[in-house]
Design a protein around this motif. Structure first.
Motif, PDB file in Angstrom:
ATOM      1  N   ALA A 131     -15.969  21.641  66.619  1.00  0.00           N
ATOM      2  CA  ALA A 131     -16.773  20.659  67.343  1.00  0.00           C
ATOM      3  C   ALA A 131     -17.472  19.721  66.375  1.00  0.00           C
ATOM      4  CB  ALA A 131     -17.817  21.364  68.215  1.00  0.00           C
ATOM      5  N   LEU A 132     -17.694  18.494  66.835  1.00  0.00           N
ATOM      6  CA  LEU A 132     -18.473  17.498  66.093  1.00  0.00           C
ATOM      7  C   LEU A 132     -19.396  16.795  67.083  1.00  0.00           C
ATOM      8  CD1 LEU A 132     -19.303  15.735  63.744  1.00  0.00           C
ATOM      9  CD2 LEU A 132     -17.213  14.388  64.062  1.00  0.00           C
ATOM     10  N   ILE A 133     -20.696  17.032  66.932  1.00  0.00           N
ATOM     11  CA  ILE A 133     -21.708  16.459  67.822  1.00  0.00           C
ATOM     12  C   ILE A 133     -22.601  15.544  66.996  1.00  0.00           C
ATOM     13  CG2 ILE A 133     -23.625  16.959  69.384  1.00  0.00           C
ATOM     14  CD1 ILE A 133     -22.379  19.785  69.724  1.00  0.00           C
ATOM     15  N   VAL A 134     -22.704  14.287  67.399  1.00  0.00           N
ATOM     16  CA  VAL A 134     -23.510  13.302  66.667  1.00  0.00           C
ATOM     17  C   VAL A 134     -24.655  12.820  67.562  1.00  0.00           C
ATOM     18  CG1 VAL A 134     -23.508  11.065  65.506  1.00  0.00           C
ATOM     19  CG2 VAL A 134     -21.533  12.578  65.291  1.00  0.00           C
ATOM     20  N   ILE A 135     -25.875  12.943  67.049  1.00  0.00           N
ATOM     21  CA  ILE A 135     -27.064  12.524  67.797  1.00  0.00           C
ATOM     22  C   ILE A 135     -27.553  11.193  67.247  1.00  0.00           C
ATOM     23  CG2 ILE A 135     -29.395  13.156  68.512  1.00  0.00           C
ATOM     24  CD1 ILE A 135     -28.660  16.071  67.951  1.00  0.00           C
ATOM     25  N   LYS A 147     -15.475   2.405  71.727  1.00  0.00           N
ATOM     26  CA  LYS A 147     -14.071   2.738  71.478  1.00  0.00           C
ATOM     27  C   LYS A 147     -13.709   4.147  71.943  1.00  0.00           C
ATOM     28  CE  LYS A 147     -14.200  -0.227  67.383  1.00  0.00           C
ATOM     29  NZ  LYS A 147     -14.142  -0.264  65.894  1.00  0.00           N
ATOM     30  N   ALA A 148     -14.694   4.883  72.454  1.00  0.00           N
ATOM     31  CA  ALA A 148     -14.468   6.268  72.875  1.00  0.00           C
ATOM     32  C   ALA A 148     -14.422   6.361  74.403  1.00  0.00           C
ATOM     33  CB  ALA A 148     -15.570   7.164  72.320  1.00  0.00           C
ATOM     34  N   LYS A 149     -14.263   7.591  74.891  1.00  0.00           N
ATOM     35  CA  LYS A 149     -14.255   7.838  76.337  1.00  0.00           C
ATOM     36  C   LYS A 149     -15.696   7.965  76.817  1.00  0.00           C
ATOM     37  CE  LYS A 149     -12.364   8.832  80.331  1.00  0.00           C
ATOM     38  NZ  LYS A 149     -11.563   7.845  81.072  1.00  0.00           N
ATOM     39  N   LYS A 150     -16.160   6.999  77.589  1.00  0.00           N
ATOM     40  CA  LYS A 150     -17.555   6.978  78.026  1.00  0.00           C
ATOM     41  C   LYS A 150     -17.797   8.006  79.131  1.00  0.00           C
ATOM     42  CE  LYS A 150     -17.800   2.064  76.920  1.00  0.00           C
ATOM     43  NZ  LYS A 150     -16.379   2.021  76.499  1.00  0.00           N
ATOM     44  N   LEU A 151     -18.922   8.716  79.020  1.00  0.00           N
ATOM     45  CA  LEU A 151     -19.275   9.745  79.998  1.00  0.00           C
ATOM     46  C   LEU A 151     -20.618   9.460  80.662  1.00  0.00           C
ATOM     47  CD1 LEU A 151     -18.262  12.974  78.021  1.00  0.00           C
ATOM     48  CD2 LEU A 151     -16.936  11.754  79.743  1.00  0.00           C
ATOM     49  N   HIS A 171     -10.966  17.010  72.639  1.00  0.00           N
ATOM     50  CA  HIS A 171     -11.619  17.984  71.761  1.00  0.00           C
ATOM     51  C   HIS A 171     -11.530  17.617  70.277  1.00  0.00           C
ATOM     52  CE1 HIS A 171      -7.566  19.506  70.951  1.00  0.00           C
ATOM     53  NE2 HIS A 171      -8.086  20.198  69.938  1.00  0.00           N
ATOM     54  N   ASP A 172     -10.561  16.776  69.897  1.00  0.00           N
ATOM     55  CA  ASP A 172     -10.405  16.416  68.491  1.00  0.00           C
ATOM     56  C   ASP A 172     -11.437  15.394  68.017  1.00  0.00           C
ATOM     57  OD1 ASP A 172      -8.379  18.098  67.745  1.00  0.00           O
ATOM     58  OD2 ASP A 172      -6.796  16.739  68.402  1.00  0.00           O
ATOM     59  N   GLY A 173     -11.979  14.613  68.916  1.00  0.00           N
ATOM     60  CA  GLY A 173     -12.952  13.589  68.532  1.00  0.00           C
ATOM     61  C   GLY A 173     -14.376  14.125  68.524  1.00  0.00           C
ATOM     62  N   GLY A 174     -15.326  13.222  68.354  1.00  0.00           N
ATOM     63  CA  GLY A 174     -16.728  13.604  68.328  1.00  0.00           C
ATOM     64  C   GLY A 174     -17.452  13.208  69.601  1.00  0.00           C
ATOM     65  N   VAL A 175     -18.549  13.884  69.860  1.00  0.00           N
ATOM     66  CA  VAL A 175     -19.415  13.570  71.000  1.00  0.00           C
ATOM     67  C   VAL A 175     -20.645  12.835  70.467  1.00  0.00           C
ATOM     68  CG1 VAL A 175     -21.085  14.638  72.575  1.00  0.00           C
ATOM     69  CG2 VAL A 175     -18.712  15.371  72.605  1.00  0.00           C
ATOM     70  N   ILE A 176     -21.071  11.791  71.155  1.00  0.00           N
ATOM     71  CA  ILE A 176     -22.285  11.059  70.779  1.00  0.00           C
ATOM     72  C   ILE A 176     -23.338  11.275  71.851  1.00  0.00           C
ATOM     73  CG2 ILE A 176     -23.320   8.808  70.335  1.00  0.00           C
ATOM     74  CD1 ILE A 176     -20.698   7.881  69.186  1.00  0.00           C
ATOM     75  N   VAL A 182     -25.137  12.716  77.183  1.00  0.00           N
ATOM     76  CA  VAL A 182     -23.874  12.605  76.444  1.00  0.00           C
ATOM     77  C   VAL A 182     -23.254  11.258  76.801  1.00  0.00           C
ATOM     78  CG1 VAL A 182     -21.590  13.581  76.063  1.00  0.00           C
ATOM     79  CG2 VAL A 182     -23.531  15.095  76.484  1.00  0.00           C
ATOM     80  N   SER A 183     -23.228  10.347  75.838  1.00  0.00           N
ATOM     81  CA  SER A 183     -22.739   8.992  76.114  1.00  0.00           C
ATOM     82  C   SER A 183     -21.219   8.902  76.097  1.00  0.00           C
ATOM     83  CB  SER A 183     -23.317   7.999  75.106  1.00  0.00           C
ATOM     84  OG  SER A 183     -24.713   7.878  75.278  1.00  0.00           O
ATOM     85  N   CYS A 184     -20.581   9.654  75.189  1.00  0.00           N
ATOM     86  CA  CYS A 184     -19.125   9.550  75.108  1.00  0.00           C
ATOM     87  C   CYS A 184     -18.541  10.782  74.428  1.00  0.00           C
ATOM     88  CB  CYS A 184     -18.714   8.287  74.337  1.00  0.00           C
ATOM     89  SG  CYS A 184     -19.055   8.400  72.572  1.00  0.00           S
ATOM     90  N   ALA A 185     -17.230  10.908  74.532  1.00  0.00           N
ATOM     91  CA  ALA A 185     -16.480  11.972  73.852  1.00  0.00           C
ATOM     92  C   ALA A 185     -15.236  11.345  73.241  1.00  0.00           C
ATOM     93  CB  ALA A 185     -16.104  13.074  74.835  1.00  0.00           C
TER      94      ALA A 185
END
Length: 277
Positions: A131-135, A147-151, A171-176, A182-185
């Protein structure tokens, strides 16, 4: 001697002028501090200027001539060599927020944020799920979110676990995370080229370190191979942390500065009280 309206306008203009200059310098220095490469560049420039002053003071002719050439052509060389870093700091100035979303969270909301992230990471490490979680903090990460999948979903540990589950295409990308949402994955970040990072660490760790070099964000990593947890902040990677380490670091890093100042004042008052007893 009476003060006219013209005098008041003139004084106001000077105050505004000086305030804007200091504001520009503040944002530049703040972004240099948050960018590892630019902070090293800034230190190098300061060292050269100090050496120039010393050589002028002691009249060191050879050093003076050498430094004169460095200063004369150095600016052009720095612009060419550090073009990507200079572009990054200009982008950061445009993305800087006067008030990061984490600063407007209440104490309960911050505690909930830390609780959900820690619970998710504890589960992910036990199950060896990467996992990669960015705050996000003061510097906006909107260009990566676009550029990511917005949530834009409420933050829960179940949501984070579901995103990084191996069967999930994101799952390969990061979550912001912005604030407590949670803005995107599936976000993709620049990988760090730092020589400090262990060669055995993979793309996930390098991406976490890379975004921490560009912004003041907090990057949380769970290794898929070992289940070990790491945190990247301001270009530094803290590897193989415990779940309590993660909790403490999140609490400290997400706490507004004014709260930290109040805590320090309380500690100082306690020390003074103990000394006077």
């Amino acid at each position: 001697m009476s003060i006219t309206v013209t005098d008041i306008i003139s004084i106001t203009k000077k105050i505004v002028d000086i305030s804007l200059v200091w504001l520009i310098f503040y944002f530049i220095l703040k972004n240099i501090k948050n960018n590892v490469k630019l902070s090293m560049l800034f230190k190098g420039v300061v060292i050269i200027l100090v050496l120039k002053y010393i050589s002028d003071f002691f009249d060191l002719t050879t050093v003076q001539v050498l430094l004169q050439y460095i200063i004369q052509w150095g600016l052009l060389a720095l612009i060419v060599i550090f073009q990507p870093e200079i572009r990054n700091i200009l982008e950061q100035l445009g993305r800087s927020q006067l008030l990061g979303r984490h600063k407007v969270l209440t104490v309960d909301e911050r505690e909930h944020l830390v609780y959900e992230i820690v619970n998710a990471m504890d589960y992910l490490r036990k199950e060896r799920i990467g996992a990669l979680i960015v705050i996000e903090r003061d510097i906006s990460l909107s260009n990566y979110i676009d550029k990511a999948k917005k949530l834009y979903a409420d933050l829960t540990s179940d949501l984070l676990i579901a995103i990084f589950y191996e069967g999930n295409p994101l799952h390969d990308g990061g979550v912001i995370i912005q604030g407590d949402r949670v803005s995107c994955a599936g976000a993709v970040f620049p990988t760090s080229g730092s020589s400090k990072i262990n060669r055995r660490l993979g793309t996930r760790h390098r991406a976490a370190l890379g975004i921490s070099e560009e912004a003041d964000s907090i990057s949380l990593i769970v290794s898929e191979e070992t289940g070990r947890m790491s945190v990247a902040i301001k270009g530094e990677l803290y590897y193989n942390l415990t779940i309590d380490d993660i909790r403490i670091m999140l609490i400290d890093e997400l706490r507004p500065k004014q709260d930290m100042d109040l805590d320090e004042e309380e500690i100082d008052e306690e020390e003074i009280y103990e000394e006077n007893k």
